[in-house]
Motif scaffolding. Structure first.
Motif, short mmCIF file in Angstrom:
data_model
loop_
_atom_site.label_atom_id
_atom_site.label_comp_id
_atom_site.label_asym_id
_atom_site.label_seq_id
_atom_site.Cartn_x
_atom_site.Cartn_y
_atom_site.Cartn_z
N PHE A 234 0.82 -1.21 0.00
CA PHE A 234 0.00 0.00 0.00
C PHE A 234 0.86 1.27 0.00
O PHE A 234 0.53 2.24 -0.68
N PHE A 235 1.95 1.27 0.75
CA PHE A 235 2.79 2.46 0.80
C PHE A 235 3.35 2.81 -0.58
O PHE A 235 3.32 3.97 -1.00
N GLN A 236 3.83 1.81 -1.31
CA GLN A 236 4.34 2.08 -2.65
C GLN A 236 3.24 2.60 -3.56
O GLN A 236 3.47 3.52 -4.36
N LEU A 237 2.05 2.05 -3.45
CA LEU A 237 0.92 2.53 -4.25
C LEU A 237 0.57 3.97 -3.89
O LEU A 237 0.27 4.79 -4.77
N TRP A 238 0.60 4.28 -2.62
CA TRP A 238 0.30 5.64 -2.16
C TRP A 238 1.30 6.64 -2.74
O TRP A 238 0.92 7.69 -3.27
N VAL A 239 2.59 6.31 -2.68
CA VAL A 239 3.62 7.18 -3.25
C VAL A 239 3.42 7.31 -4.76
O VAL A 239 3.51 8.41 -5.32
N GLY A 240 3.16 6.19 -5.42
CA GLY A 240 2.93 6.22 -6.86
C GLY A 240 1.77 7.12 -7.24
O GLY A 240 1.87 7.94 -8.15
N ARG A 241 0.66 6.97 -6.55
CA ARG A 241 -0.55 7.75 -6.85
C ARG A 241 -0.37 9.22 -6.50
O ARG A 241 -0.86 10.12 -7.16
N ARG A 242 0.36 9.48 -5.44
CA ARG A 242 0.53 10.85 -4.96
C ARG A 242 1.63 11.62 -5.70
O ARG A 242 1.45 12.81 -5.97
N TYR A 243 2.74 10.94 -6.00
CA TYR A 243 3.91 11.65 -6.52
C TYR A 243 4.44 11.17 -7.88
O TYR A 243 4.87 11.97 -8.68
N VAL A 244 4.47 9.87 -8.10
CA VAL A 244 5.15 9.34 -9.29
C VAL A 244 4.26 9.43 -10.53
O VAL A 244 4.70 9.89 -11.59
N ALA A 245 3.02 8.98 -10.43
CA ALA A 245 2.10 8.98 -11.57
C ALA A 245 0.69 9.33 -11.10
O ALA A 245 -0.22 8.50 -11.12
N PRO A 246 0.49 10.58 -10.67
CA PRO A 246 -0.81 10.95 -10.07
C PRO A 246 -1.99 10.87 -11.04
O PRO A 246 -3.13 10.78 -10.60
N GLN A 247 -1.73 10.85 -12.34
CA GLN A 247 -2.80 10.77 -13.32
C GLN A 247 -3.24 9.33 -13.59
O GLN A 247 -4.19 9.11 -14.32
N GLN A 248 -2.56 8.35 -13.00
CA GLN A 248 -2.87 6.95 -13.23
C GLN A 248 -3.68 6.37 -12.06
O GLN A 248 -3.85 7.02 -11.03
N SER A 249 -4.17 5.16 -12.23
CA SER A 249 -4.95 4.47 -11.19
C SER A 249 -4.10 3.39 -10.54
O SER A 249 -3.29 2.75 -11.21
N PHE A 250 -4.34 3.16 -9.27
CA PHE A 250 -3.61 2.15 -8.52
C PHE A 250 -4.57 1.34 -7.67
O PHE A 250 -5.51 1.89 -7.09
N VAL A 251 -4.32 0.02 -7.59
CA VAL A 251 -5.20 -0.89 -6.87
C VAL A 251 -4.33 -1.75 -5.95
O VAL A 251 -3.34 -2.33 -6.39
N CYS A 252 -4.73 -1.83 -4.69
CA CYS A 252 -4.03 -2.68 -3.74
C CYS A 252 -4.71 -4.05 -3.74
O CYS A 252 -5.91 -4.16 -3.45
N ALA A 253 -3.96 -5.09 -4.10
CA ALA A 253 -4.50 -6.45 -4.16
C ALA A 253 -3.38 -7.43 -3.81
O ALA A 253 -2.26 -7.29 -4.30
N ASP A 254 -3.70 -8.40 -3.00
CA ASP A 254 -2.69 -9.35 -2.53
C ASP A 254 -2.61 -10.61 -3.38
O ASP A 254 -1.62 -11.31 -3.34
N ARG A 255 -3.64 -10.90 -4.17
CA ARG A 255 -3.67 -12.15 -4.95
C ARG A 255 -3.35 -11.88 -6.40
O ARG A 255 -4.12 -11.24 -7.10
#
Length: 103
Positions: free
Chosen positions: A31-52
């Motif tokens: 989740f932390f990596q997704l949060w950084v990605g969505r917030r700073y790296v690629a804010p115009q893209q979508s991110f989904v947290c999934a374990d499987r």
């Protein structure tokens, strides 16, 4: 494009910034990596947290392609994961990078 095990979203960033931009859904279990990605790296893209990785939360043929870069070799259920990448991509369009051992 589906980016499985996207980490901080560096591929999503590059696909969004090219002259012919692509929408990306990045999937990861960190989740932390997704949060950084969505917030700073690629804010115009979508991110989904999934374990499987062998049961992705997307419809059949939801993406034009699926990619997994530098992480596929970590998956315990590789065949099921590849089946899922094919299922969610039109015409089974899948790109895998680095398939070798982790060591």
């Amino acid at each position: 494009v589906l980016d499985l095990a996207c980490g901080f979203g560096h591929l999503a960033h590059h696909l969004a910034e090219r002259p012919d931009p692509r929408a990306v859904a990045g999937v990861d279990r960190n989740f932390f990596q997704l949060w950084v990605g969505r917030r700073y790296v690629a804010p115009q893209q979508s991110f989904v947290c999934a374990d499987r990785v062998d049961a992705l939360p997307f419809d059949d043929d939801a993406f034009s392609a699926s990619i997994c870069s530098d992480a596929f070799h970590y998956f315990d259920r590789q065949q099921e994961s590849l089946d899922e990448l094919r299922r969610v991509a039109v015409a089974d369009t899948v790109m895998l990078d680095r398939l070798g051992p982790t060591g």
